[in-house]
Design an enzyme around this catalytic site. Structure first.
Site, short mmCIF file in Angstrom:
data_model
loop_
_atom_site.label_atom_id
_atom_site.label_comp_id
_atom_site.label_asym_id
_atom_site.label_seq_id
_atom_site.Cartn_x
_atom_site.Cartn_y
_atom_site.Cartn_z
N GLU A 57 0.73 -1.30 0.04
CA GLU A 57 -0.01 -0.03 0.07
C GLU A 57 0.79 1.31 -0.02
O GLU A 57 1.68 1.57 0.92
CB GLU A 57 -0.93 0.22 1.07
CG GLU A 57 -1.76 1.37 1.26
CD GLU A 57 -2.66 1.65 2.48
OE1 GLU A 57 -3.04 2.68 2.67
OE2 GLU A 57 -2.54 0.80 3.42
N ASP A 96 9.95 5.97 15.29
CA ASP A 96 9.90 7.22 14.91
C ASP A 96 10.57 7.97 15.99
O ASP A 96 10.06 7.70 17.24
CB ASP A 96 8.43 7.77 14.66
CG ASP A 96 8.25 9.16 14.35
OD1 ASP A 96 9.12 9.86 14.18
OD2 ASP A 96 7.05 9.53 14.27
N ASP A 143 11.06 12.16 17.35
CA ASP A 143 10.66 13.49 17.31
C ASP A 143 11.19 14.44 18.16
O ASP A 143 10.87 13.90 19.53
CB ASP A 143 9.12 13.28 16.96
CG ASP A 143 8.48 14.64 16.33
OD1 ASP A 143 8.68 16.11 16.92
OD2 ASP A 143 8.12 14.94 15.42
N HIS A 187 13.45 8.23 11.14
CA HIS A 187 12.86 7.21 11.18
C HIS A 187 13.66 5.74 11.20
O HIS A 187 14.86 6.05 10.37
CB HIS A 187 11.61 7.31 10.27
CG HIS A 187 10.57 8.29 10.24
ND1 HIS A 187 10.07 8.74 8.79
CD2 HIS A 187 10.09 9.09 11.24
CE1 HIS A 187 9.39 9.74 9.46
NE2 HIS A 187 9.29 10.04 10.55
#
Length: 521
Positions: free
Chosen positions: A124, A189, A191, A246
């Site tokens: 996807e 992830d 951040d 990431h």
């Protein structure tokens, strides 16, 4: 000067983005719930055997994660969407896709081979268009069709999801529950907004060299754990384009992990829990787990340089009080408070030294050396240990921004980070799309007759376009500062494909052995 548009033949997190979330998910599919920030029970990792961490049970494996997704729309229904203000204009974005984006290498990375397979065909992709329309469940049987559709749609960015058991484009013709995710890279992830309570130099979307070190620390700790504790080898770290990074763990064993195993690994790496007002956020049992011991050794030098010196975290009264609340002895705390109150603006380095100095002079019945040592270790970990968005890692269905797309807020390319030289990586020097296209124009102007280069492919490498004489025309990315990042990506893919071929041969040999044994009487 307007940038020329050429064919590829001549060139061939959820919080990371203020404008668009890193990992949006479906909101238009009936019957699919989209929990976000769900409560998960805390798991104590210290002193726990590695195999015991895989007993994490949950009953919501079927649910899709959410990250404040834009509204999903179907093809042809995008005109009514509100235009999205972005810094990269559509012509510049299209020129980037046509001249610089490494479609073929991205295909080989996700396809795990050169010949198209369901690993790519049933993967996807989710596209965010220039007007903020969001298209999920896109899929492509070949690299060429993938490239053609990206050029046609010219998205501001796109994300990568799992490989399904069927083509995700066919989801509406399939019965309920028939479309199931089969595999996806294990992702993480990081951040910098999760460090806002302890970084003093920047906040929110802003970053600098001083606070980027928090990301560097996190990469070093997580990468070491994934390699040494779980045995993974093919880990691709990618700059998110603004203020984070990431990880894509691409080993076959990682890609095939079910969600309960993904949650267990995320829990293993999760340490700093709770908000800034929730009391002590790190409280480890002793003796420390080997992972924590190793992490401490990695992080101690960073604590001294980053927390105490560069950030000077404890210089203000609020963080100084926070530091005192993490110490184990009331008498020591009072002595430190009086000393610091009498010397406003005392540096964090001096305050940290004061803890040991005063501890040696205090005659407290409750304070002992090991208790103070343990408390200081917990403090170091609280202020330096990786702060991961663990929800990104827990579900196979979660989407994550593709490497090499453009961050719409900064114009920078989401380039790979060579973990071997992670401390030298400077996010502020990562090229932006306008700069790259200008570099092509400059190179072409200085080399009006073009240029070729000798083909020097090594065994296991990803092949280049070359002619029968062993030379080829330079691709456009080779004329720019994007070249070392794509070269690193190519070398990463070469190592991954080599293991894929070895694994396939081993499985083929095992199959032949089984067939031979079955014929014996």
């Amino acid at each position: 000067m307007p940038h020329s548009v050429a064919s590829e033949g001549s060139s061939t997190s959820h919080k990371d983005d203020e404008v668009l979330p890193d990992a949006p998910s479906a909101t238009a599919n009936p019957g699919i719930s989209v929990p976000h920030g769900e409560d998960t029970p805390e798991k104590e990792t210290a002193g726990v055997k590695l195999e015991d961490l895989f007993n994490d049970e949950d009953d919501d494996d079927h649910e899709f994660p959410a990250s404040s997704a834009p509204t999903e729309v179907e093809m042809g229904t995008t005109d009514a969407m509100k235009p999205l203000p972005i810094q990269v204009d559509t012509d510049t974005m299209l020129a980037f896709y046509q001249r610089l984006f490494p479609f073929r290498y991205l295909f080989q990375w996700l396809n795990h081979g050169i010949v198209p397979s369901p690993d790519f065909g049933n993967r996807e992709f989710a596209l965010t268009l220039q007007n903020d329309a969001y298209l999920r469940y896109q899929s492509y049987p070949t690299a060429d069709l993938f490239r053609k559709d990206i050029l046609r749609m010219n998205p501001s960015r796109f994300e990568i999801g799992p490989v399904y058991n069927r083509n995700p484009r066919d989801r509406k013709t399939l019965g309920s529950g028939q479309l199931k995710p089969l595999s996806k890279e294990l992702v993480f992830d990081i951040d910098l907004t999760d460090y806002d309570d302890i970084r003093s130099c920047c906040e929110k979307a802003n970053i600098c060299g001083k606070c980027w070190v928090f990301v560097t620390m996190a990469i070093k700790v997580v990468d070491a754990a994934l390699r040494q504790d779980f045995g993974f080898q093919h880990i691709l770290w990618v700059y998110s384009g603004r203020r984070g990074a990431h990880a894509w763990v691409c080993d076959p064993r990682a890609r095939n992990l079910p969600d309960d195993r993904r949650r267990a690994i995320a829990g293993y790496l999760d340490l700093v829990r709770g908000g800034t007002q929730s009391g002590k956020r790190v409280n480890l049992k002793r003796p420390l787990h080997p992972h924590m011991n190793r992490s401490l050794e990695i992080l101690k030098p960073h604590f001294v340089q980053t927390t105490l010196i560069d950030q000077d975290t404890f210089v203000g009264p609020e963080q100084a009080q926070r530091l005192l609340s993490l110490l184990p002895d009331k008498d020591l705390n009072e002595a430190l408070r009086r000393k610091w109150d009498s010397a406003p603006g005392r540096s964090s380095t001096s305050k940290w030294d004061d803890i040991n100095a005063l501890a040696k002079t205090r005659k407290s019945s409750t304070l002992n050396t090991s208790t103070l040592r343990d408390a200081k270790q917990d403090i170091i970990l609280e202020y330096t240990y990786p702060r991961l968005d663990s929800e990104v890692s827990k579900k196979m269905i979660h989407l994550l921004k593709s490497p090499f797309v453009i961050h719409p807020g900064t114009g920078r390319v989401c380039v790979p980070i060579d973990v071997r030289n992670v401390e030298q990586f400077d996010p502020l020097s990562v090229p932006n799309v306008s700069q790259l296209l200008s570099e092509i124009d400059t190179w072409d102007a200085e080399h009006p007759s073009g240029a070729t280069t000798e083909t020097t492919e090594c065994e296991g490498s990803v092949p280049n376009d070359s002619d029968a004489r062993g030379s080829r025309r330079l691709q456009d990315y080779e004329k720019t500062s994007l070249k070392p990042y794509i070269d690193y990506f190519r070398s990463f893919i070469a190592g991954l494909l080599k293991e894929e071929r070895t694994g396939k041969r081993e499985r083929s040999d095992e199959t032949r052995e089984v067939k031979t044994e079955s014929m014996e009487f």
